[in-house]
Write a protein that holds these residues in place. Structure first.
Motif, short mmCIF file in Angstrom:
data_model
loop_
_atom_site.label_atom_id
_atom_site.label_comp_id
_atom_site.label_asym_id
_atom_site.label_seq_id
_atom_site.Cartn_x
_atom_site.Cartn_y
_atom_site.Cartn_z
N UNK A 216 -7.93 11.29 -3.21
CA UNK A 216 -7.24 10.11 -3.71
C UNK A 216 -6.21 9.65 -2.69
N UNK A 217 -6.01 8.34 -2.61
CA UNK A 217 -4.94 7.85 -1.73
C UNK A 217 -4.16 6.77 -2.45
N UNK A 218 -2.84 6.93 -2.48
CA UNK A 218 -1.96 5.94 -3.08
C UNK A 218 -1.30 5.15 -1.95
N UNK A 219 -1.31 3.82 -2.09
CA UNK A 219 -0.60 3.00 -1.12
C UNK A 219 -0.11 1.74 -1.83
N UNK B 89 -12.67 3.60 8.08
CA UNK B 89 -13.48 4.72 7.63
C UNK B 89 -12.61 5.90 7.22
N UNK B 90 -11.49 6.11 7.90
CA UNK B 90 -10.66 7.29 7.58
C UNK B 90 -9.79 7.06 6.35
N UNK B 91 -9.14 5.92 6.28
CA UNK B 91 -8.13 5.75 5.23
C UNK B 91 -8.59 4.87 4.07
N UNK B 92 -9.54 3.99 4.32
CA UNK B 92 -9.96 3.09 3.24
C UNK B 92 -11.21 3.61 2.55
N UNK C 93 -12.69 6.84 3.01
CA UNK C 93 -12.78 8.27 2.74
C UNK C 93 -12.36 8.68 1.32
N UNK C 94 -11.27 8.10 0.78
CA UNK C 94 -10.89 8.54 -0.58
C UNK C 94 -11.90 8.10 -1.65
N UNK C 95 -12.11 8.96 -2.64
CA UNK C 95 -12.96 8.59 -3.79
C UNK C 95 -12.23 7.56 -4.64
N UNK C 96 -10.90 7.70 -4.66
CA UNK C 96 -10.07 6.76 -5.43
C UNK C 96 -8.97 6.21 -4.53
N UNK C 97 -8.93 4.89 -4.42
CA UNK C 97 -7.89 4.24 -3.64
C UNK C 97 -6.99 3.46 -4.60
N UNK C 98 -5.71 3.78 -4.60
CA UNK C 98 -4.77 3.07 -5.47
C UNK C 98 -3.94 2.11 -4.62
N UNK C 99 -4.00 0.84 -4.95
CA UNK C 99 -3.20 -0.16 -4.22
C UNK C 99 -2.21 -0.77 -5.20
N UNK D 45 -15.29 -1.45 -0.23
CA UNK D 45 -15.31 -0.45 -1.30
C UNK D 45 -16.19 -0.86 -2.48
N UNK D 46 -16.53 -2.12 -2.53
CA UNK D 46 -17.32 -2.63 -3.65
C UNK D 46 -18.60 -1.80 -3.84
N UNK D 47 -18.74 -1.21 -5.01
CA UNK D 47 -19.89 -0.36 -5.37
C UNK D 47 -20.00 0.91 -4.53
N UNK D 48 -18.95 1.22 -3.75
CA UNK D 48 -18.95 2.46 -2.97
C UNK D 48 -17.85 3.42 -3.40
N UNK D 49 -16.75 2.87 -3.92
CA UNK D 49 -15.65 3.74 -4.33
C UNK D 49 -14.68 2.98 -5.21
N UNK D 50 -14.02 3.72 -6.12
CA UNK D 50 -13.11 3.09 -7.08
C UNK D 50 -11.80 2.66 -6.45
N UNK D 51 -11.26 1.58 -7.01
CA UNK D 51 -9.92 1.12 -6.62
C UNK D 51 -9.12 0.92 -7.90
N UNK D 52 -7.87 1.36 -7.89
CA UNK D 52 -6.94 0.98 -8.95
C UNK D 52 -5.95 0.02 -8.32
N UNK D 53 -5.82 -1.16 -8.92
CA UNK D 53 -4.90 -2.16 -8.39
C UNK D 53 -3.84 -2.47 -9.43
#
Ligand code: ADP
Ligand code: MG
Length: 253
Positions: free
Chosen positions: A131-134, A157-160, A162-168, A191-199
């Motif tokens: 998970x990554x929070x930003x 590829x590393x920061x956007x 790689x995480x399964x969950x990206x919180x913006x 990330x569309x259809x590749x990994x979740x985002x919480x906004x």
């Protein structure tokens, strides 16, 4: 070499970090309880796995970069009556992450958007999901810097990705310029259809173009992708931050 020294050496080369400290007490327990060798081995392996999971969770939690520790179980649903408790509970089962779905938390300042986003992020980390929070502002700064340094591809590829969950967090507090808006679109499109985002955002969707360089077309294309598989929670009510002040009489209106 003594027996326990040999065990220690072998465990070190096999990277079994918990076995050396736990095998002898577990062996004693097993003898006292008349357990078989098989049962002893099983409990030893379980112990190794538990400690490994714990280390993974701690590492993921540190890597996630949460700005504070806010668990869902400290969220007061009685105060925040606009927050659908059942929906949050369903989300906390994390199937939305397996399905690459997004969560959008909208509402004014202080209603608990960041708290809920971190709470879901902590659940993901507990489930060993990277998970990554930003914040939107921080993400933007990093994207622009990476672009300037010709490192955009690596950064994405590393920061956007790689995480399964990206919180913006906090979309809408700082308006973005054209190039920044394009970079942000890139993040959502990738990330569309590749990994979740919480906004989270203090703006309603209709106001989003104002934060993305007044580009209605780009914003529409972005929202299209963002909302295709998503859970949108519209929060309202008074700020939790002001609750105690109000109670103490510092705010009277
Ligand atoms: P927002 O991100 O919507 O501006 P926050 O999530 O940062 O709001 O909430 C502000 C503060 O109030 C945080 O310390 C948060 O933990 C707390 N808070 C907000 N709503 C609740 C709630 N319903 N129960 C417990 N704490 C809350
Ligand atoms: Mg917030």
């Amino acid at each position: 070499m003594l027996l326990h020294e040999q065990i220690e050496h072998l465990c070190e080369s096999l990277k079994l970090n918990s076995v050396p400290t736990h095998w002898s007490s577990l062996a004693e327990q097993c003898i006292a309880q008349d357990k078989s060798y098989g049962e002893f081995l099983l409990s030893l392996l379980k112990c190794e796995q538990q400690q490994r999971d714990e280390r993974t969770r701690n590492l993921l939690s540190r890597m996630a970069g949460f700005p504070a520790h806010k668990e869902l179980n400290t969220f007061d649903f009685k105060f925040a009556t606009s927050v659908p408790k059942q929906q949050i509970q369903e989300l906390s089962a994390l199937t939305f992450i397996e399905r690459n779905e997004n969560v959008v938390l909208l509402g004014p300042s202080g209603v608990g958007k960041t708290h809920l986003a971190i709470g879901l992020g902590l659940k993901a980390v507990q489930a060993k999901k990277k998970t990554r929070f930003t914040t939107a502002a921080e993400l933007m700064l990093q994207l622009s810097t990476a672009k300037r340094q010709n490192k955009l591809k690596q950064y994405l590829s590393r920061s956007v990705m790689a995480p399964k969950l990206l919180i913006i967090d906090e979309i809408g507090y700082l308006p973005f310029g054209r190039e920044e808006a394009n970079l942000f679109f890139n993040v959502i499109a990738k990330r569309y259809e590749h990994g979740s985002v919480i906004l989270t955002s203090n703006l309603s969707f209709g106001q989003w173009p104002s934060t993305f360089a007044d580009d209605a077309t780009l914003t529409a294309a972005m929202l299209d992708r963002l909302l295709h598989h998503s859970h949108v929670l519209q929060l309202s009510g008074e700020s939790y931050r002001l609750k105690d002040k109000r109670r103490s009489g510092a705010i009277t209106e």
